[in-house]
Scaffold this active site. Structure first.
Site, PDB file in Angstrom:
ATOM      1  N   ASN A   1     -33.659  60.060 -12.899  1.00  0.00           N
ATOM      2  CA  ASN A   1     -34.971  59.467 -12.742  1.00  0.00           C
ATOM      3  C   ASN A   1     -35.835  60.190 -11.765  1.00  0.00           C
ATOM      4  OD1 ASN A   1     -35.364  57.193 -14.686  1.00  0.00           O
ATOM      5  ND2 ASN A   1     -33.827  56.112 -13.499  1.00  0.00           N
TER       6      ASN A   1
ATOM      7  N   ASP B   1     -24.722  62.739  -8.140  1.00  0.00           N
ATOM      8  CA  ASP B   1     -25.301  62.035  -6.655  1.00  0.00           C
ATOM      9  C   ASP B   1     -25.041  63.067  -5.684  1.00  0.00           C
ATOM     10  OD1 ASP B   1     -26.029  59.636  -5.557  1.00  0.00           O
ATOM     11  OD2 ASP B   1     -24.460  59.501  -4.499  1.00  0.00           O
TER      12      ASP B   1
END
EC number: 3.6.1.66
Length: 204
Positions: free
Chosen positions: A8, A72
């Protein structure tokens, strides 16, 4: 074949997209979260980058039925025993507030001499297929922390980080002073995604 990039973060998504496009993978259409039906964003409550990358990739594959890639990443500072690490995006307490995160990290490192300002950006990318097959790869980008922000490009801790390549060349630019193409060629995320390219190609 369609591959979902589960992020996002608009800036990160553009970077991921550019790296995948540059790899020249044939027969693959890369989709963003905005290209698929919305689903509830999973809680990133893992203790490691791998944990969180897998949480996001598994959710994408489950809800869309597509091969899903998730990243990540963060910065690990030697003087802080590897922190902020997985807490990089919310180091100041507010998720995604780059300025506050940078200011806090600079404050914590204010009296640390140059010789002890080593740091590395780390990216772990997970690829999960709809049948549950999982691949996890890691890219590491060593360097050091500056004492003040430098540069206007990039995002996150880029203005505080001088890559080892820049020190070696004597140019000493921060990650925020590199062009997108220069950054993608040597960054932690680029190094991680490069390891996924042959895996994606094998799925086509």
């Amino acid at each position: 074949m369609q591959v979902l990039l589960a992020s996002n973060n608009a800036k990160k998504l553009r970077e991921l997209q550019a790296i995948v496009d540059h790899a020249g993978i044939q027969g693959v259409e890369v989709l963003a979260l905005s290209d698929v039906p919305a689903y509830e964003e999973p809680v990133e409550d893992g203790r490691t980058f791998s944990d969180n990358a897998l949480i996001k990739a598994r959710a994408g594959a489950k809800h869309t039925g597509l091969v899903t890639v998730a990243d990540d990443s963060g910065i690990a500072v030697e003087e802080l025993n590897g922190m902020p690490g997985v807490l990089s995006a919310r180091w100041s307490g507010s998720h995604g507030n780059d300025q506050a995160n940078n200011e806090l990290l600079l404050g914590q490192m204010a009296h640390v001499p140059a010789i002890r300002r080593g740091a590395a950006f780390i990216s772990v990318c997970a690829l999960v297929t709809p049948d549950g097959t999982e691949h996890v790869v890691e890219g590491r980008w060593p360097g050091r922390l500056l004492t003040a922000p430098q540069g206007e490009h990039g995002f996150g801790y880029d203005p505080l980080f001088v890559p080892a390549e820049e020190d070696a060349a004597g140019t000493k630019r921060s990650a925020a002073e590199l062009s997108p193409e220069e950054k993608n060629a040597i960054s932690h995320r680029g190094r991680a995604l490069a390891q996924l390219v042959p895996i994606i190609q094998s799925l086509v």
